[in-house]
Design a protein around this motif. Structure first.
Motif, PDB file in Angstrom:
ATOM      1  N   ALA A 135      64.883 -11.105 -23.171  1.00 34.31           N
ATOM      2  CA  ALA A 135      63.346 -11.598 -24.589  1.00 34.31           C
ATOM      3  C   ALA A 135      62.334 -12.654 -24.379  1.00 34.31           C
ATOM      4  CB  ALA A 135      64.263 -11.103 -26.323  1.00 34.31           C
ATOM      5  N   ILE A 136      63.108 -13.635 -24.439  1.00 33.34           N
ATOM      6  CA  ILE A 136      62.111 -15.179 -24.320  1.00 33.34           C
ATOM      7  C   ILE A 136      61.559 -14.833 -22.754  1.00 33.34           C
ATOM      8  CG2 ILE A 136      62.699 -17.459 -23.784  1.00 33.34           C
ATOM      9  CD1 ILE A 136      65.397 -17.598 -25.695  1.00 33.34           C
ATOM     10  N   TRP A 137      63.200 -14.656 -21.443  1.00 32.17           N
ATOM     11  CA  TRP A 137      62.098 -14.465 -20.430  1.00 32.17           C
ATOM     12  C   TRP A 137      60.393 -13.343 -20.122  1.00 32.17           C
ATOM     13  CZ3 TRP A 137      61.555 -16.971 -16.252  1.00 32.17           C
ATOM     14  CH2 TRP A 137      62.506 -18.521 -16.218  1.00 32.17           C
ATOM     15  N   PHE A 138      61.188 -12.440 -20.944  1.00 30.82           N
ATOM     16  CA  PHE A 138      59.901 -10.821 -21.367  1.00 30.82           C
ATOM     17  C   PHE A 138      58.656 -11.907 -22.276  1.00 30.82           C
ATOM     18  CE2 PHE A 138      58.013  -7.437 -23.171  1.00 30.82           C
ATOM     19  CZ  PHE A 138      57.530  -6.844 -21.445  1.00 30.82           C
ATOM     20  N   GLY A 139      59.084 -12.363 -22.466  1.00 22.79           N
ATOM     21  CA  GLY A 139      57.916 -12.844 -23.907  1.00 22.79           C
ATOM     22  C   GLY A 139      57.139 -13.833 -22.826  1.00 22.79           C
ATOM     23  N   LEU A 140      57.651 -14.744 -22.738  1.00 23.27           N
ATOM     24  CA  LEU A 140      57.222 -15.463 -22.127  1.00 23.27           C
ATOM     25  C   LEU A 140      56.272 -15.359 -20.474  1.00 23.27           C
ATOM     26  CD1 LEU A 140      59.216 -18.358 -22.143  1.00 23.27           C
ATOM     27  CD2 LEU A 140      57.132 -18.478 -23.434  1.00 23.27           C
ATOM     28  N   GLY A 141      57.038 -14.030 -20.242  1.00 22.57           N
ATOM     29  CA  GLY A 141      55.883 -13.446 -18.834  1.00 22.57           C
ATOM     30  C   GLY A 141      54.983 -13.166 -19.272  1.00 22.57           C
ATOM     31  N   VAL A 142      54.749 -12.065 -20.997  1.00 23.33           N
ATOM     32  CA  VAL A 142      53.532 -11.455 -21.898  1.00 23.33           C
ATOM     33  C   VAL A 142      52.792 -12.049 -21.286  1.00 23.33           C
ATOM     34  CG1 VAL A 142      53.217 -10.418 -23.584  1.00 23.33           C
ATOM     35  CG2 VAL A 142      55.037  -9.235 -22.136  1.00 23.33           C
ATOM     36  N   ILE A 143      53.195 -13.703 -21.902  1.00 27.30           N
ATOM     37  CA  ILE A 143      52.186 -14.496 -22.798  1.00 27.30           C
ATOM     38  C   ILE A 143      51.489 -15.115 -20.932  1.00 27.30           C
ATOM     39  CG2 ILE A 143      52.441 -17.130 -22.735  1.00 27.30           C
ATOM     40  CD1 ILE A 143      53.832 -16.941 -25.168  1.00 27.30           C
ATOM     41  N   ASN A 144      52.371 -14.919 -20.019  1.00 28.23           N
ATOM     42  CA  ASN A 144      51.572 -15.748 -18.981  1.00 28.23           C
ATOM     43  C   ASN A 144      50.683 -14.773 -18.284  1.00 28.23           C
ATOM     44  OD1 ASN A 144      51.154 -17.477 -16.848  1.00 28.23           O
ATOM     45  ND2 ASN A 144      53.130 -17.027 -15.823  1.00 28.23           N
ATOM     46  N   ILE A 145      50.515 -13.433 -18.573  1.00 24.34           N
ATOM     47  CA  ILE A 145      49.480 -12.615 -18.473  1.00 24.34           C
ATOM     48  C   ILE A 145      48.851 -12.826 -19.248  1.00 24.34           C
ATOM     49  CG2 ILE A 145      49.559  -9.467 -18.188  1.00 24.34           C
ATOM     50  CD1 ILE A 145      52.345  -9.639 -16.794  1.00 24.34           C
ATOM     51  N   VAL A 146      48.872 -12.241 -20.122  1.00 22.64           N
ATOM     52  CA  VAL A 146      47.675 -12.500 -21.300  1.00 22.64           C
ATOM     53  C   VAL A 146      46.797 -13.988 -20.874  1.00 22.64           C
ATOM     54  CG1 VAL A 146      46.754 -13.029 -23.384  1.00 22.64           C
ATOM     55  CG2 VAL A 146      48.307 -11.273 -23.382  1.00 22.64           C
ATOM     56  N   MET A 147      47.523 -14.729 -20.774  1.00 19.32           N
ATOM     57  CA  MET A 147      46.638 -15.942 -20.168  1.00 19.32           C
ATOM     58  C   MET A 147      45.771 -15.822 -18.723  1.00 19.32           C
ATOM     59  SD  MET A 147      47.093 -18.785 -22.113  1.00 19.32           S
ATOM     60  CE  MET A 147      47.132 -19.973 -22.175  1.00 19.32           C
ATOM     61  N   PHE A 148      46.294 -15.265 -17.885  1.00 19.92           N
ATOM     62  CA  PHE A 148      45.401 -14.788 -16.541  1.00 19.92           C
ATOM     63  C   PHE A 148      44.257 -13.905 -17.356  1.00 19.92           C
ATOM     64  CE2 PHE A 148      49.050 -16.416 -13.967  1.00 19.92           C
ATOM     65  CZ  PHE A 148      49.087 -17.100 -13.780  1.00 19.92           C
ATOM     66  N   GLY A 149      44.806 -12.822 -18.239  1.00 20.36           N
ATOM     67  CA  GLY A 149      43.828 -12.057 -18.400  1.00 20.36           C
ATOM     68  C   GLY A 149      42.136 -13.365 -19.128  1.00 20.36           C
ATOM     69  N   ARG A 150      42.619 -14.096 -19.631  1.00 18.96           N
ATOM     70  CA  ARG A 150      42.032 -14.760 -20.246  1.00 18.96           C
ATOM     71  C   ARG A 150      41.280 -15.787 -19.753  1.00 18.96           C
ATOM     72  NH1 ARG A 150      40.825 -13.956 -25.950  1.00 18.96           N
ATOM     73  NH2 ARG A 150      40.165 -16.110 -26.384  1.00 18.96           N
ATOM     74  N   GLY A 151      42.168 -15.592 -18.337  1.00 21.07           N
ATOM     75  CA  GLY A 151      40.924 -17.293 -17.710  1.00 21.07           C
ATOM     76  C   GLY A 151      40.459 -16.498 -17.040  1.00 21.07           C
ATOM     77  N   ILE A 152      40.763 -15.374 -16.503  1.00 23.55           N
ATOM     78  CA  ILE A 152      39.743 -14.632 -15.602  1.00 23.55           C
ATOM     79  C   ILE A 152      38.200 -15.426 -15.469  1.00 23.55           C
ATOM     80  CG2 ILE A 152      38.967 -12.731 -14.639  1.00 23.55           C
ATOM     81  CD1 ILE A 152      41.212 -11.348 -15.003  1.00 23.55           C
ATOM     82  N   ALA A 153      37.830 -15.221 -16.620  1.00 26.25           N
ATOM     83  CA  ALA A 153      35.936 -15.929 -17.255  1.00 26.25           C
ATOM     84  C   ALA A 153      36.492 -16.887 -17.181  1.00 26.25           C
ATOM     85  CB  ALA A 153      35.987 -15.500 -18.488  1.00 26.25           C
ATOM     86  N   LEU A 154      36.579 -17.688 -17.150  1.00 24.57           N
ATOM     87  CA  LEU A 154      36.945 -19.306 -16.092  1.00 24.57           C
ATOM     88  C   LEU A 154      37.080 -19.289 -14.955  1.00 24.57           C
ATOM     89  CD1 LEU A 154      39.826 -21.163 -18.958  1.00 24.57           C
ATOM     90  CD2 LEU A 154      36.717 -21.412 -18.454  1.00 24.57           C
ATOM     91  N   VAL A 155      38.230 -18.589 -14.615  1.00 24.52           N
ATOM     92  CA  VAL A 155      37.242 -18.434 -12.555  1.00 24.52           C
ATOM     93  C   VAL A 155      36.358 -18.513 -12.188  1.00 24.52           C
ATOM     94  CG1 VAL A 155      38.637 -17.800 -10.280  1.00 24.52           C
ATOM     95  CG2 VAL A 155      40.173 -18.222 -12.308  1.00 24.52           C
ATOM     96  N   GLN A 156      35.380 -17.139 -12.686  1.00 28.01           N
ATOM     97  CA  GLN A 156      34.328 -16.754 -12.709  1.00 28.01           C
ATOM     98  C   GLN A 156      33.085 -17.671 -12.679  1.00 28.01           C
ATOM     99  OE1 GLN A 156      33.723 -12.887 -14.902  1.00 28.01           O
ATOM    100  NE2 GLN A 156      34.846 -11.335 -13.733  1.00 28.01           N
ATOM    101  N   ALA A 157      33.616 -18.482 -14.197  1.00 24.01           N
ATOM    102  CA  ALA A 157      32.445 -19.886 -13.771  1.00 24.01           C
ATOM    103  C   ALA A 157      32.430 -20.738 -12.176  1.00 24.01           C
ATOM    104  CB  ALA A 157      32.830 -19.859 -15.220  1.00 24.01           C
ATOM    105  N   SER A 158      33.843 -21.067 -12.316  1.00 24.59           N
ATOM    106  CA  SER A 158      33.972 -22.060 -10.819  1.00 24.59           C
ATOM    107  C   SER A 158      35.269 -22.339 -10.753  1.00 24.59           C
ATOM    108  CB  SER A 158      33.812 -23.526 -12.247  1.00 24.59           C
ATOM    109  OG  SER A 158      34.123 -24.217 -10.960  1.00 24.59           O
ATOM    110  N   PHE A 159      35.637 -21.893  -9.482  1.00 22.91           N
ATOM    111  CA  PHE A 159      36.864 -21.729  -8.963  1.00 22.91           C
ATOM    112  C   PHE A 159      36.947 -22.928  -9.156  1.00 22.91           C
ATOM    113  CE2 PHE A 159      39.523 -20.761  -5.108  1.00 22.91           C
ATOM    114  CZ  PHE A 159      40.054 -19.490  -5.646  1.00 22.91           C
ATOM    115  N   VAL A 160      37.308 -23.643  -9.091  1.00 20.20           N
ATOM    116  CA  VAL A 160      38.286 -24.851  -9.283  1.00 20.20           C
ATOM    117  C   VAL A 160      39.097 -24.425 -10.616  1.00 20.20           C
ATOM    118  CG1 VAL A 160      38.530 -27.775 -10.130  1.00 20.20           C
ATOM    119  CG2 VAL A 160      36.506 -26.259  -8.916  1.00 20.20           C
ATOM    120  N   ASN A 161      38.623 -23.789 -11.259  1.00 21.46           N
ATOM    121  CA  ASN A 161      39.648 -23.611 -13.198  1.00 21.46           C
ATOM    122  C   ASN A 161      40.707 -23.301 -12.518  1.00 21.46           C
ATOM    123  OD1 ASN A 161      38.601 -24.557 -14.551  1.00 21.46           O
ATOM    124  ND2 ASN A 161      36.699 -23.285 -14.545  1.00 21.46           N
TER     125      ASN A 161
END
Length: 138
Positions: free
Chosen positions: A89-115
């Motif tokens: 459950a801990i590993w699965f939950g941290l994997g879900v957090i990782n996916i959510v962080m990538f989903g929210r970070g797409i806007a950062l990557v569109q602004a600058s590729f360095v992000n």
């Protein structure tokens, strides 16, 4: 001859299959959650705390909700004494957090590729937290 020495030299007799003492032994689980098993536990926890804080600040309510759900599920599984399920459950939950962080970070990557390096650091800190939690199991 000394009776203690004589007792040590006598071969031990194996118990019979119907012995009540061997039947009442409880099997120990292969995997147990032990909070004090790692020597530098507090130092590592303090070092990982800013990473967890950055998850909460950057991820916002979705990440905070996932963290609370993970803690709730782990608490319930701990009540039912299911260490393997807690680990997964801990590993699965941290994997879900990782996916959510990538989903929210797409806007950062569109602004600058360095992000994308910022997203890589978030992913690396998720992995470090997961490894630290894995060290708590013996």
């Amino acid at each position: 001859m000394d009776p203690l020495l004589q007792r040590r030299r006598t071969p031990k007799v194996k118990s019979v299959a119907g012995d009540s003492h061997s039947d009442t032994k409880k099997k120990k689980p292969i995997l147990r959650f032990i909070g004090t098993g790692f020597r530098y536990n507090t130092q590592v926890a303090l070092a990982l705390a800013p990473g967890l804080l950055s998850f909460i600040l950057f991820g916002g309510p979705p990440v905070l909700g996932i963290i609370f759900c993970i803690l709730f599920v782990v608490y319930l599984l701990d009540l039912f004494d299911k260490p393997h399920a807690i680990f997964m459950a801990i590993w699965f939950g941290l994997g879900v957090i990782n996916i959510v962080m990538f989903g929210r970070g797409i806007a950062l990557v569109q602004a600058s590729f360095v992000n994308i390096f910022l997203l890589g650091l978030f992913s690396l800190s998720v992995l470090m937290i997961a490894c630290w939690v894995s060290l708590q199991f013996k």
